[in-house]
Structure formats: C-alpha cells, structure tokens
Motif scaffolding. Structure first.
Motif, PDB file in Angstrom:
ATOM      1  N   GLN A   1       0.833  -1.208   0.000  1.00  0.00           N
ATOM      2  CA  GLN A   1       0.000   0.000   0.000  1.00  0.00           C
ATOM      3  C   GLN A   1       0.864   1.253   0.000  1.00  0.00           C
ATOM      4  OE1 GLN A   1      -3.239  -0.280  -0.496  1.00  0.00           O
ATOM      5  NE2 GLN A   1      -3.027  -2.512  -0.412  1.00  0.00           N
ATOM      6  N   ARG A   2       1.928   1.240   0.792  1.00  0.00           N
ATOM      7  CA  ARG A   2       2.835   2.387   0.819  1.00  0.00           C
ATOM      8  C   ARG A   2       3.491   2.593  -0.545  1.00  0.00           C
ATOM      9  NH1 ARG A   2       4.796  -0.227   6.142  1.00  0.00           N
ATOM     10  NH2 ARG A   2       3.854   1.075   7.770  1.00  0.00           N
TER      11      ARG A   2
ATOM     12  N   ARG B   1       1.003   4.145  -3.016  1.00  0.00           N
ATOM     13  CA  ARG B   1       0.813   5.583  -2.768  1.00  0.00           C
ATOM     14  C   ARG B   1       2.009   6.383  -3.260  1.00  0.00           C
ATOM     15  NH1 ARG B   1      -1.467   3.585   2.166  1.00  0.00           N
ATOM     16  NH2 ARG B   1       0.466   3.942   3.304  1.00  0.00           N
TER      17      ARG B   1
END
Length: 293
Positions: free
Chosen positions: A105-106, A109
C-alpha cells in the motif's frame, strides 16, 4: 579437487519481475542453475510473489538448485532508506503477509505521487508506463527510471535517478516505509534470518555506517552482506571487519536484476577469512567453501 570435495555457490540476493527484475521466476532459476549456483535466494522488494513459481519450476525441471525463500524489505532509518533482507522466511506467516501488504500500500501511494510530480513536470504517462513495465508486480522507482529512458528523457537508468528521482529532484517522493525494528521483528516471527543489504551503497560516512550497524545489531539483526559482484577496492575486507566488530554473520549476493555485462548470478561471490557465512545458521557445513565464477 577430489570427488569428496565440492564447492557450493551461494547467491542470496536476487530479483524477478515480481519487483524490479526483468526475468520471470522460471527464467531466474534456470539461469542460476546454468551459472552453477547451488543455493539461491529470491529476495524481491516487499513481496514473495515469485517464490511459488520458482519452487514449482525447480521441481518440474529437476534443477540441482536449493531455493531459499526470501524478501527484501524497505525500511526508513534516520531519513535514509535501508533494505533488510529476510532469508529462510515462512512466506505464509500472518505477520509477514500483513507487513508486506502494508508495504504494498505504501509503495502504491508513493508511485502515484511520483507519477503526479512527473506529470506536473510535463512528463505524462509515467505512472502508467511504470505499471506496464512492472507487468503486474510491485511498482518501484526502477520502473519509473526505465520508462523515462524509454521516453528519451535520459540515456541510462543511473542518469534518470540523478536528474529526476534522487532526493531533491522533480520526481522524488520521500519514502514512508516501516522501521528496521519492525522488519527484523516480522522476519523473526516468520522464522527467518535478518540481513542488512548492501551496506556500502547507502552513501553513509564511516561514522554513520557504524551507527547503522550498531542499531541493526542491537535490534536483533543477525547478518550483513559482505560480498557482491561489484565493490570498491578493499570494501569487502572492510565490511568483513565490520561484521566481526558487530558480531554479525556474513552474507553474499549479486543483487541480480537483469542480464548485463557487469552483474551476474554468482559472480565474484566469496567471503574473506575470519567471517562466518549466514548459511551456517541453517545448514550443515559443506566440505569446501564457495568458489568464484
């Protein structure tokens, strides 16, 4: 060399298309076997997606290759991105799966933000281009770099980083990774060994590198990479000395991403005297040490 003595080549840091490598897991294990690697670790960035396919191909083709399940976890320490390799991990362990999902997820992003910044700099389609090159794998800055070379913005990946993706440049987005302590804890929970990756590549002074090694060791890290295909003169001996100073085992790996003339699986991978190979932690001593390819 007699029949009872043999050499095992260990390459404990490699990548596939699951992250920023260019070979499939199947292609990588066949290349490793062709290069006479005895023990190979696949250590993609924040993902273990390549492991099942690699294991299946080794079994299907009957390759004389031992596969070590691994991962290279991105962490943040003192505003520096530091990579921690986990070796012999349980890829299905809930703690590992949870951490890698958070890292994914990081990474997504960050990739979106890099794409936005490059768009504002009049370089359209960078995110889509990086995703295309990732072929469904984790999108990394390496994929953006390859897209920018493809788009004619630079001639080499190294040049792209200097002009667009390094700290302070147009497309740079500060990482928001987990901590070294978190990475080591999850590696241990999954039954693995924590290895500090390529300590000579972080552009740290000797003082700061010693601080990093002390912090890593105090946090429970067990090993550090000492030998790589390409190293500055005397770096291998210096890193071996640091391993001894901080009570760390020694690891070695090509950090192979793609076939090229200067980095090859197993090439120049040997450890200086006075350090213990990390593999001694998980297997019986071999009759002889690894040999140089």
């Amino acid at each position: 060399m007699s029949d009872t003595n043999y050499a095992v080549i260990y390459d404990l840091h490699t990548h596939t298309i699951a992250s920023d490598g260019t070979l499939t897991p199947q292609e990588l294990v066949h290349r490793a076997a062709a290069m006479r690697i005895g023990t190979l670790a696949i250590t993609d960035h924040d993902t273990t997606a390549a492991i099942p396919a690699a294991q299946a191909e080794i079994a299907r083709a009957g390759l004389p290759l031992r596969l070590v399940t691994g991962v290279e976890i991105s962490t943040l320490w003192e505003n520096h991105e530091i990579h921690i390799v986990g070796l012999n991990i349980d890829t299905a362990h809930p703690a590992m799966c949870a951490l890698l999902d958070e890292q994914h997820q990081r990474r997504q992003r960050r990739a979106a933000l890099i794409g936005e910044r490059l768009e504002k700099a009049h370089i359209p389609g960078a995110l889509e281009g990086a995703q295309r090159l990732a072929q469904g794998g984790a999108v990394t800055r390496g994929h953006f770099a390859r897209f920018l070379v493809e788009a004619g913005k630079a001639t080499t990946v190294a040049d792209v980083f200097k002009r667009y993706l390094a700290r302070g440049k147009t497309g740079y987005v500060p990482p928001q990774w987990c901590t070294i302590e978190q990475a080591i804890e999850v590696i241990h929970h999954s039954g693995g060994t924590a290895v500090l990756a390529h300590p000579g590549r972080y552009d740290l002074s000797a003082k700061w590198l010693k601080r990093l090694l002390a912090h890593f060791a105090q946090s429970g890290g067990e090993a550090m990479e000492v030998a790589q295909c390409q190293q500055a003169p005397n770096e291998r001996q210096q890193l071996a000395a640091y391993a001894r100073d901080y009570g760390l085992l020694a690891s070695q790996g090509s950090d192979f991403h793609q076939p090229c003339s200067w980095i090859e699986l197993g090439r120049k991978l040997w450890l200086p005297a006075g350090v213990e190979g990390v593999w001694q932690k998980w297997e019986q001593p071999q009759h002889s040490t690894e040999r140089e390819v």
